[in-house]
Every structure is written in C-alpha cells, then in structure tokens.
Design an enzyme around this catalytic site. Structure first.
Site, short mmCIF file in Angstrom:
data_model
loop_
_atom_site.label_atom_id
_atom_site.label_comp_id
_atom_site.label_asym_id
_atom_site.label_seq_id
_atom_site.Cartn_x
_atom_site.Cartn_y
_atom_site.Cartn_z
N TYR A 103 4.00 9.51 -22.04
CA TYR A 103 2.82 8.39 -22.47
C TYR A 103 1.66 8.85 -21.59
O TYR A 103 1.86 9.04 -20.46
CB TYR A 103 3.58 7.23 -21.98
CG TYR A 103 2.89 5.86 -22.25
CD1 TYR A 103 2.80 5.28 -23.37
CD2 TYR A 103 1.91 5.36 -21.13
CE1 TYR A 103 1.85 4.12 -23.63
CE2 TYR A 103 1.03 4.33 -21.22
CZ TYR A 103 0.93 3.74 -22.50
OH TYR A 103 0.42 2.63 -22.79
N GLU A 133 -4.78 4.39 -25.94
CA GLU A 133 -3.04 4.86 -25.83
C GLU A 133 -2.40 5.73 -26.63
O GLU A 133 -2.94 5.89 -27.84
CB GLU A 133 -2.50 3.38 -26.07
CG GLU A 133 -0.96 3.55 -25.57
CD GLU A 133 -0.15 2.26 -25.91
OE1 GLU A 133 0.31 1.63 -25.00
OE2 GLU A 133 -0.25 1.88 -27.18
#
Length: 439
Positions: free
Chosen positions: A144, A232
C-alpha cells in the site's frame, strides 16, 4: 535514516475517512480510476494495460485488443468497496475477473446503466456509466502506498504498508505497526535516501528497490504538480519479473486549485455526486445533504454548525448544511430554497441569518421571492438579526406571506422542531396537511 519514518497508531489520523451513512460535500475533486491510471502513465509510472468502455460492444473490442485471456473488468463509480458491492441488476461484485471478450461484454451489459451499492454509497448506490478493462497481472507481493496532506506535520506525507491489496483502515486498526509514514518538507522536496529507506523497509526485493523509489518519487511529483490532496495506490505490486506496477489508483484534487488545474477539473463526473450539491456549486453555495427533516439556510459555517446543534438539542434532525456566505444575492437565496425544498424528507425550513457583511434585507427579498414562486407548502421559520434587520422585517410583514418569525435563536429552533414533528406525524398518518404561505 528511519528516524523520519513513524508508525501510525491509526491511519485515520492521516487519511480522510468517509461515514457511509451520511452524504458528504466533496471539498475535493475525485476522478475515476481509469483517468487516474492515465495520469500515472503520463508521469512515466508503470500500470497494467487497459481501456475504458461505455457500452458492451466497446468492452468487447477493448478486451480483444489486449490480446490476453487474463483480464479484469471494473465498474467505474466513485466509491470504495466496489468488489463487494451489488448492482441493482442483481450482479454481485463491481470488480470481476474475465477470460474473454465475450465475458467482457456480458459483464459490461450487467454493469453499465445500473447502480452499484457499496458500503460507501448507502442504499441509493451510484450509477455506473463506464467500465475499465485491463490485463490481469500475477504479482509476487502487494504493498500500500499513498501521498496525502498531514495536518500534524503540516505538509505532505508518504504513507505505506507491506500489507497492500486489502482494506488499509482495517490494517491500521488491527496492526498499527504495519503502517509507516514519511513526512516530506514541502520546501525542500523529497529526500531520495529516505524514500529508498522506506522502500527497503516495506520489503521490496533488492532488484526492485530502485524502481520502487523512482515510482514513489514520481507519485509525489504528480501529487505536487496537480495540486492533489491524495494519491493512493492499493496495491503497488512487485511482479514475478521484478517490475514495480501500480495496479489501482485513486486521486483527489484540491478544489481551491481549479483556476490553475482546469484540465484536471474538466474530468469531474457530476453523475457521481448529489445533484443538490451540484446545483449548489453553480450558485457558489456550500451545501451538504444530511438525513434529517429540517432544512437549514444559514450564513457562515460557524452559525450553520450552531444552528444544527440547537436543532438537535430540541430533538430535531437537520436535513442539510447550507451556508449562503457573506455576499449572497436574492437570486442565490431563492436557489438555496429550491435546493432545500427539493428534498422530499424536508418538513420545515429554518432560516437563521446574522447580518454582518450580509444584509438581512437581501435575505428577506430572497425569502419572499422563493416563497412566492416555489409555492412552499411546508412551514417556514425565519430568524434575522444584524445589518438592515428592521428593513427586512418590514419587507416580510408587508409581503402577505405567512412566514413564522422569531428574534430568539432558541425560540426559533424550538418552533422549527415542533412544526417539523407536526408535518411528519401527518405524513405518517397519510393525512395531507398543507401550510399555505399566502394568506
């Protein structure tokens, strides 16, 4: 090297969160995944090959052009939890693996033109007008990574975890030490050595550390160049042939930078937004739809919050946050009433104005115009104080409209709640009660 990398006790301290039960005004521009992936590609960042389709036939052609049997089709709606969502057509899952152009067309036909309900959309769901079809990559590891603004460090921060491809907020709650942060001095820019250290600590293999470092820096550059509030990537992956690939992307942009990011803001998809918020934006009104029954028209965010608080104190629920600002015109006030009254749940409208820069007379003119043209059949409670308040009260008194006025805020809020309950009880009993404003 790692003294600047902090573990996060909760990712929510850094990342913006959404309460799925409450509609929220978008104070940032959010664009679809396929558009975000296109921006990444222009930045020289590796992404899976893919294309967007707005019909079943287009989906077939794109899948055919990819020249592979391993593909993914993704519904393009601006909401999280697509993979576990359900379409009103009955199809389960807004992200599906496919193995042929025929399957691409089949799933596209079941997604396009239908609403997808996820944990973030609420029961109403969001319409799917496009699907993104891309090659399916088989990866060794998933990470991530995000760049966003951090109030604590008062600047950009890189947020990363070795546990990618899953709900990152769940990871933060269950294993806070798995979340790493690297604050960036916005004046000095990126420290490559620190970013490389972050890549190593995440667990990228030696062959991929430099690629991962380059990718993270390019993502930061994109964040800065496009006035983003968040970039993101979930997941950022390491493939079997040692390539670093951004498999998915979500990018939000600062609304205040629209004047210098016109191309980006032209990508806005208003079909994904509350139509009332879209209408409010056209007239420079700050509107947030809520779940209550008392419509609020107020000037100033602080007074708006106080108004909602006192409504709740009296046992009511606000239907919206609507701030007309300090320089509203009669036309804006009229449009504000149109937006509030378009909500079928609204049983009373409460107008609370403190005239500083804003003139109460202008507000009164807008109230009278709205009440006259919209044929309101619900109670209208008005409290005005401040600049030109006497002139405003005179206009309302001479208008011939049955507008309920009050000087005291507590009194006005109490009346609004009582009237709202009366209308609600009548509606529940299926009794048609009409509060006609013309006498």
């Amino acid at each position: 090297m790692f003294r600047t990398i902090r573990s996060a006790s909760a990712l929510a301290k850094v990342m913006p969160r959404m309460n799925p039960a409450v509609q929220q005004q978008k104070r940032f521009l959010s664009i679809h995944e396929y558009l975000s992936m296109d921006l990444l590609g222009k930045q020289g960042i590796k992404t899976p090959r893919g294309g967007v389709a707005k019909s079943g036939a287009e989906a077939y052609k794109i899948a055919e052009s990819l020249g592979t049997e391993d593909m993914v089709i993704k519904a393009q709606v601006l909401a999280g939890g697509r993979g576990k969502g359900t379409f009103e057509s009955g199809l389960k899952g807004g992200v599906r693996t496919i193995f042929s152009p025929t399957e691409a067309k089949m799933f596209a036909d079941q997604m396009l033109g239908h609403k997808l309900v996820t944990k973030q959309t609420g029961a109403a769901g969001k319409i799917c007008n496009a699907v993104y079809i891309c090659e399916r990559k088989y990866v060794r590891r998933e990470y991530y990574f995000a760049v966003l603004m951090d109030r604590k460090s008062q600047g950009p921060v890189m947020v990363a975890s070795s546990q990618g491809g899953v709900d990152i907020e769940a990871v933060a709650a269950e294993n806070p030490d798995a979340i790493l942060q690297l604050p960036i001095d916005i004046n000095k820019g990126v420290d490559r050595a620190a970013v490389r250290g972050l890549a190593e600590r995440l667990g990228f293999t030696p062959k991929c550390v430099d690629q991962a470092t380059d990718t993270m820096i390019k993502l930061y550059d994109l964040f800065m160049q496009k006035d983003a509030t968040m970039v993101e990537i979930n997941p950022m992956a390491e493939s079997a042939d040692h390539e670093v690939i951004c498999m998915d992307a979500k990018i939000n942009f600062d609304d205040n930078a629209e004047f210098r990011q016109k191309e980006i803001h032209d990508l806005r998809d208003v079909t994904q937004e509350d139509p009332r918020e879209v209408a409010a934006a056209k007239y420079n009104l700050n509107y947030i739809g809520l779940d209550g029954s008392i419509g609020c028209l107020v000037n100033g965010a602080g007074l708006a919050m106080s108004t909602m608080d006192i409504i709740k104190l009296h046992g009511g629920e606000p239907a919206n946050f609507l701030d007309v600002g300090g320089g509203a015109t009669a036309e804006q006030v009229t449009e504000a009433f149109k937006i509030i009254s378009s909500d079928p749940r609204v049983t009373t409208i409460f107008t609370n104005i403190f005239g500083g820069i804003m003139s109460c007379r202008v507000i009164a003119q807008g109230i009278i115009a709205a009440a006259s043209t919209l044929q309101l059949q619900i109670p209208l409670v008005v409290r005005l104080q401040g600049t030109e308040v006497d002139e405003a009260k005179k206009l309302i008194a001479e208008s011939g409209l049955r507008i309920i006025t009050a000087d005291d805020l507590d009194d006005a809020a109490g009346k609004s709640v009582k009237l709202s309950k009366m209308v609600s009880m009548a509606r529940e009993a299926k009794i048609n009660v009409s509060f006609e404003l013309p006498i």
